[in-house]
Design an enzyme around this catalytic site. Structure first.
Site, PDB file in Angstrom:
ATOM      1  N   LYS A 268       0.781  -1.188  -0.074  1.00  0.00           N
ATOM      2  CA  LYS A 268      -0.014  -0.063  -0.227  1.00  0.00           C
ATOM      3  C   LYS A 268       0.864   1.153  -0.026  1.00  0.00           C
ATOM      4  O   LYS A 268       1.776   1.260   1.048  1.00  0.00           O
ATOM      5  CB  LYS A 268      -0.910   0.066   1.293  1.00  0.00           C
ATOM      6  CG  LYS A 268      -1.679   1.555   1.484  1.00  0.00           C
ATOM      7  CD  LYS A 268      -2.538   1.249   2.616  1.00  0.00           C
ATOM      8  CE  LYS A 268      -3.181   2.602   2.856  1.00  0.00           C
ATOM      9  NZ  LYS A 268      -4.293   2.798   4.083  1.00  0.00           N
ATOM     10  N   ASP A 273      -2.657  10.297   3.335  1.00  0.00           N
ATOM     11  CA  ASP A 273      -4.013   9.874   3.486  1.00  0.00           C
ATOM     12  C   ASP A 273      -4.852  11.115   4.539  1.00  0.00           C
ATOM     13  O   ASP A 273      -4.498  11.056   5.577  1.00  0.00           O
ATOM     14  CB  ASP A 273      -4.094   8.476   4.206  1.00  0.00           C
ATOM     15  CG  ASP A 273      -5.599   8.127   4.475  1.00  0.00           C
ATOM     16  OD1 ASP A 273      -6.614   8.755   3.720  1.00  0.00           O
ATOM     17  OD2 ASP A 273      -5.765   7.200   4.969  1.00  0.00           O
ATOM     18  N   LYS A 280     -10.264  13.047   7.840  1.00  0.00           N
ATOM     19  CA  LYS A 280      -9.829  12.866   9.026  1.00  0.00           C
ATOM     20  C   LYS A 280      -9.691  14.333  10.110  1.00  0.00           C
ATOM     21  O   LYS A 280      -9.463  15.341   9.678  1.00  0.00           O
ATOM     22  CB  LYS A 280      -8.444  12.116   9.096  1.00  0.00           C
ATOM     23  CG  LYS A 280      -8.242  10.803   8.353  1.00  0.00           C
ATOM     24  CD  LYS A 280      -6.848  10.417   8.374  1.00  0.00           C
ATOM     25  CE  LYS A 280      -6.530   8.972   7.826  1.00  0.00           C
ATOM     26  NZ  LYS A 280      -7.383   7.979   8.650  1.00  0.00           N
ATOM     27  N   ASP A 291       1.508   6.566   5.519  1.00  0.00           N
ATOM     28  CA  ASP A 291       0.447   5.421   4.928  1.00  0.00           C
ATOM     29  C   ASP A 291       1.200   4.890   3.894  1.00  0.00           C
ATOM     30  O   ASP A 291       0.387   4.007   2.919  1.00  0.00           O
ATOM     31  CB  ASP A 291      -0.798   6.311   4.718  1.00  0.00           C
ATOM     32  CG  ASP A 291      -1.918   5.302   4.933  1.00  0.00           C
ATOM     33  OD1 ASP A 291      -1.768   4.424   5.414  1.00  0.00           O
ATOM     34  OD2 ASP A 291      -3.079   5.732   4.260  1.00  0.00           O
ATOM     35  N   ASP A 350     -12.229   7.226   3.423  1.00  0.00           N
ATOM     36  CA  ASP A 350     -11.228   7.036   4.403  1.00  0.00           C
ATOM     37  C   ASP A 350     -10.719   5.404   4.315  1.00  0.00           C
ATOM     38  O   ASP A 350      -9.483   5.207   4.687  1.00  0.00           O
ATOM     39  CB  ASP A 350     -11.362   7.306   5.909  1.00  0.00           C
ATOM     40  CG  ASP A 350      -9.951   7.638   6.285  1.00  0.00           C
ATOM     41  OD1 ASP A 350      -8.844   7.684   5.912  1.00  0.00           O
ATOM     42  OD2 ASP A 350     -10.098   7.998   7.679  1.00  0.00           O
ATOM     43  N   GLU A 352      -9.639   3.795   2.069  1.00  0.00           N
ATOM     44  CA  GLU A 352      -8.968   3.605   0.461  1.00  0.00           C
ATOM     45  C   GLU A 352      -8.030   2.709   0.372  1.00  0.00           C
ATOM     46  O   GLU A 352      -7.810   2.340  -0.560  1.00  0.00           O
ATOM     47  CB  GLU A 352      -8.511   5.221   0.413  1.00  0.00           C
ATOM     48  CG  GLU A 352      -6.814   5.332   0.974  1.00  0.00           C
ATOM     49  CD  GLU A 352      -6.567   5.255   2.397  1.00  0.00           C
ATOM     50  OE1 GLU A 352      -7.761   5.475   2.817  1.00  0.00           O
ATOM     51  OE2 GLU A 352      -5.650   5.153   2.699  1.00  0.00           O
ATOM     52  N   ARG A 354      -7.811  -0.435   0.933  1.00  0.00           N
ATOM     53  CA  ARG A 354      -8.399  -1.622   0.437  1.00  0.00           C
ATOM     54  C   ARG A 354      -8.861  -1.323  -1.021  1.00  0.00           C
ATOM     55  O   ARG A 354      -8.843  -2.288  -1.816  1.00  0.00           O
ATOM     56  CB  ARG A 354      -9.604  -2.118   1.283  1.00  0.00           C
ATOM     57  CG  ARG A 354     -10.736  -1.137   1.482  1.00  0.00           C
ATOM     58  CD  ARG A 354     -11.754  -1.507   2.604  1.00  0.00           C
ATOM     59  NE  ARG A 354     -11.070  -0.925   3.981  1.00  0.00           N
ATOM     60  CZ  ARG A 354     -11.834  -0.903   4.950  1.00  0.00           C
ATOM     61  NH1 ARG A 354     -12.975  -1.549   5.234  1.00  0.00           N
ATOM     62  NH2 ARG A 354     -11.202  -0.539   5.994  1.00  0.00           N
TER      63      ARG A 354
HETATM   64  N1  BES Z   1      -4.358   4.668   6.702  1.00  0.00           N
HETATM   65  C1  BES Z   1      -5.721   4.409   7.550  1.00  0.00           C
HETATM   66  C2  BES Z   1      -5.291   3.360   8.732  1.00  0.00           C
HETATM   67  C3  BES Z   1      -4.401   3.898  10.014  1.00  0.00           C
HETATM   68  C4  BES Z   1      -5.092   4.713  10.930  1.00  0.00           C
HETATM   69  C5  BES Z   1      -3.146   3.615  10.175  1.00  0.00           C
HETATM   70  C6  BES Z   1      -4.377   5.093  12.098  1.00  0.00           C
HETATM   71  C7  BES Z   1      -2.529   3.913  11.073  1.00  0.00           C
HETATM   72  C8  BES Z   1      -3.248   4.750  12.286  1.00  0.00           C
HETATM   73  C9  BES Z   1      -6.591   3.963   6.587  1.00  0.00           C
HETATM   74  O1  BES Z   1      -6.722   4.135   5.388  1.00  0.00           O
HETATM   75  C10 BES Z   1      -7.813   4.565   7.455  1.00  0.00           C
HETATM   76  O2  BES Z   1      -8.283   5.564   7.380  1.00  0.00           O
HETATM   77  N2  BES Z   1      -8.585   3.431   7.775  1.00  0.00           N
HETATM   78  C11 BES Z   1     -10.003   3.809   8.559  1.00  0.00           C
HETATM   79  C12 BES Z   1     -10.957   2.638   8.062  1.00  0.00           C
HETATM   80  C13 BES Z   1     -12.383   3.093   8.559  1.00  0.00           C
HETATM   81  C14 BES Z   1     -12.860   4.220   7.705  1.00  0.00           C
HETATM   82  C15 BES Z   1     -13.194   1.849   8.199  1.00  0.00           C
HETATM   83  C16 BES Z   1      -9.639   3.516  10.024  1.00  0.00           C
HETATM   84  O3  BES Z   1      -9.016   2.631  10.404  1.00  0.00           O
HETATM   85  O4  BES Z   1     -10.234   4.194  10.772  1.00  0.00           O
HETATM   86 ZN    ZN Z   2      -4.783   4.808   4.805  1.00  0.00          ZN
HETATM   87 MN    MN Z   3      -7.492   6.066   5.212  1.00  0.00          MN
END
Ligand code: BES
Ligand code: ZN
Ligand code: MN
Length: 499
Positions: A268, A273, A280, A291, A350, A352, A354
């Site tokens: 990834k 992000d 966010k 990220d 968010d 993204e 996946r």
């Molecule tokens: N890059 C983030 C995941 C992340 C969050 C990594 C905090 C490290 C610390 C990912 O793209 C994301 O935003 N995931 C969301 C998914 C949710 C919207 C279902 C998350 O984990 O909040």
């Molecule tokens: Zn992300």
């Molecule tokens: Mn995200």
């Protein structure tokens, strides 16, 4: 830094510093004992006075110890002898190396590699001494206008092994450790670079640079036109809001012209992000420059494997873009078509990671791979589940999952198995598309993995969620280079060798 392997007595080393261990309760290690004898009990006298208790990670630097040929002797606390395991060994080496690097010994002979560590052979101790030492002296200061100077940085470590018959194993282990450390360094550097420098195009350039340095690596960087032609609608939907062009980077390593079924690594590479329209919160958003650490780890693995000239066939797919907000950005409720043909309702922009990985997993099919492993800072939920200690390992093959977890244990870059049961898929149901990209908050890391599983049905596959392990927050904020050690160790033990 340079590493050599040696076997011999500590009191006879002509060096800037000899490093020996002291256990808790003032118990001398064998090498400390030899120094003590040569110096007529000087070390035990110091210990009796209470200057060194043997507490794990404590250090005491002695100058001009009589009866020895070294300029200095460094005593390092090892903690309780019966508790001296992986973690303790690594911590002792870290303290020693940090102190050496700060006190002007440009070289040293280290005897900690002679200490017994439960379940571990000499080779393990040497390999880990090398990776830990490289980690301890790592610095990222290329963005500072005036990097702080280390007066006489540590340049050479000699690691002592108990017997002459251990020398060959020791040397091979040191080479392995150094290659892993170089891979980790690549991943840390890329991770630490800010989003305005480490863009998708920058990652493309770095891939080309890697291929120039190592002729066994081939690279192809696909631009937007070629990504569109492949039908990667899911990947492109994430990139839409950004002015930075996306990149799909294909790396291929072959140690011989003959091909074995390749292992495909997918990374990834979200270079920043913001969350997109599902934006966010402002606090700590800067962390989202990390990220792309999954992508960085793929680069790191290639660097290590190429340095070792390991007999493998490896493909790396790095999906790189920014997740930004703009008038063109994908909106919640938008429906996109993935390269697999499956349609996705983007309920949360968010989620993204996946979306971009889905198309890479479909692209991976063309290699008829032995197996595919994707690496991603995918979910905050895996941080809740496993903290910053273990990466989450999800797989449709128990054999693959077990092999990765075992490699994580061996390399102290640990992963822990997580389920992928059908029950977790249900939340992804959509009234409008084949499925949605998010479900409720519960079990978020598993649901994300279940989403990926829908694109990885044609081969053995594992997903490593490194959101909690790829970087550290706080005083030592920065990329860790994980899971490069786990993956390289796994490839060296389990991957099909090229015939
Ligand atoms: N890059 C983030 C995941 C992340 C969050 C990594 C905090 C490290 C610390 C990912 O793209 C994301 O935003 N995931 C969301 C998914 C949710 C919207 C279902 C998350 O984990 O909040
Ligand atoms: Zn992300
Ligand atoms: Mn995200």
């Amino acid at each position: 830094m340079e590493f050599t392997i040696k076997s011999g007595s500590p009191e006879k080393q002509r060096t800037a510093c000899v490093v020996v261990g002291v256990f808790d309760n003032r118990k001398l290690s064998l090498s400390a004992e030899l120094i003590d004898r040569a110096s007529n009990g000087y070390v035990s006298e110091i210990i009796r006075r209470g200057d060194m208790e043997g507490k794990l990670g404590s250090t005491l630097l002695l100058h001009n110890v009589r009866g020895t040929l070294a300029d200095r002797v460094l005593l390092v606390g090892l903690g309780k002898e019966r508790d001296f395991r992986d973690r303790e060994f690594r911590r002792a080496v870290t303290s020693a190396v940090k102190l050496l690097n700060e006190t002007g010994s440009y070289e040293a002979v280290v005897y900690l590699t002679e200490e017994k560590v439960k379940r571990r052979e000499v080779a393990w101790r040497v390999e880990h001494a090398v990776t830990v030492a490289m980690d301890a002296v790592y610095r990222f200061d290329r963005m500072k206008s005036e990097p702080a100077e280390v007066r006489r940085p540590l340049r050479k470590l000699t690691l002592s092994v108990p017997q002459r018959s251990d020398l060959a194993d020791g040397e091979a282990a040191a080479a392995r450790g150094l290659a892993i450390a170089h891979g980790v360094e690549v991943a840390r550097d890329l991770g630490n670079l800010p989003g305005n420098i480490c863009t998708p195009s920058y990652l493309g350039e770095q891939a080309r640079a890697l291929a120039t340095e190592f002729p066994d690596i081939q690279v192809d960087v696909l631009d937007r036109t070629r990504i569109e032609a492949l039908g990667m609608g899911s990947f492109l939907s994430v990139s839409r809001g950004s002015d930075e062009p996306p990149a799909f980077i294909v790396l291929e390593y072959k140690s011989a012209p003959k091909k074995a079924k390749p292992v495909v690594l997918v990374g990834k590479g979200i270079t920043f992000d913001t969350g997109g329209v599902s934006i966010k919160p402002a606090a700590d958003m800067d962390q989202m420059k990390f990220d792309m650490c999954g992508a960085a780890s793929v680069f790191g693995v290639f660097r290590a494997i190429a340095e070792l000239k390991a007999p493998l066939h490896l493909v790396g797919l790095v999906v790189a873009c920014e997740n930004m907000v703009s008038g063109r950005a994908t909106k919640p409720g938008d429906i996109v078509k993935s390269m697999s043909g499956q349609t996705i309702e983007v309920l949360n922009t968010d989620a993204e990671g996946r979306l971009i990985l889905a198309d890479a997993l479909t692209y991976a099919e063309r290699y008829e791979p032995d197996c595919v492993v994707d690496v991603a800072t995918l979910t905050g939920a895996i941080v809740v589940a496993l903290g910053n200690v273990a990466s989450g390992v999800f797989s449709n093959s128990d054999t693959l999952s077990r092999a990765l977890v075992a490699a994580g244990d061996e390399s102290f870059d640990r992963g822990w198995p997580m389920p992928l049961w059908d029950d977790y898929h249900e939340g992804l149901a959509s009234n409008f598309a084949d499925f949605a990209n998010v479900a409720g908050r519960a079990g978020g890391a598993i649901v994300a993995a279940c989403f990926l599983a829908k694109f990885a049905k044609k081969y053995d596959w594992a997903h490593v969620d490194i959101a909690g392990t790829a970087w550290k927050d706080g005083k030592e904020k920065g990329a860790t280079g994980r899971p490069v050690p786990m993956l390289v160790t796994w490839l060296l033990t389990d991957a099909v060798p090229v015939p």
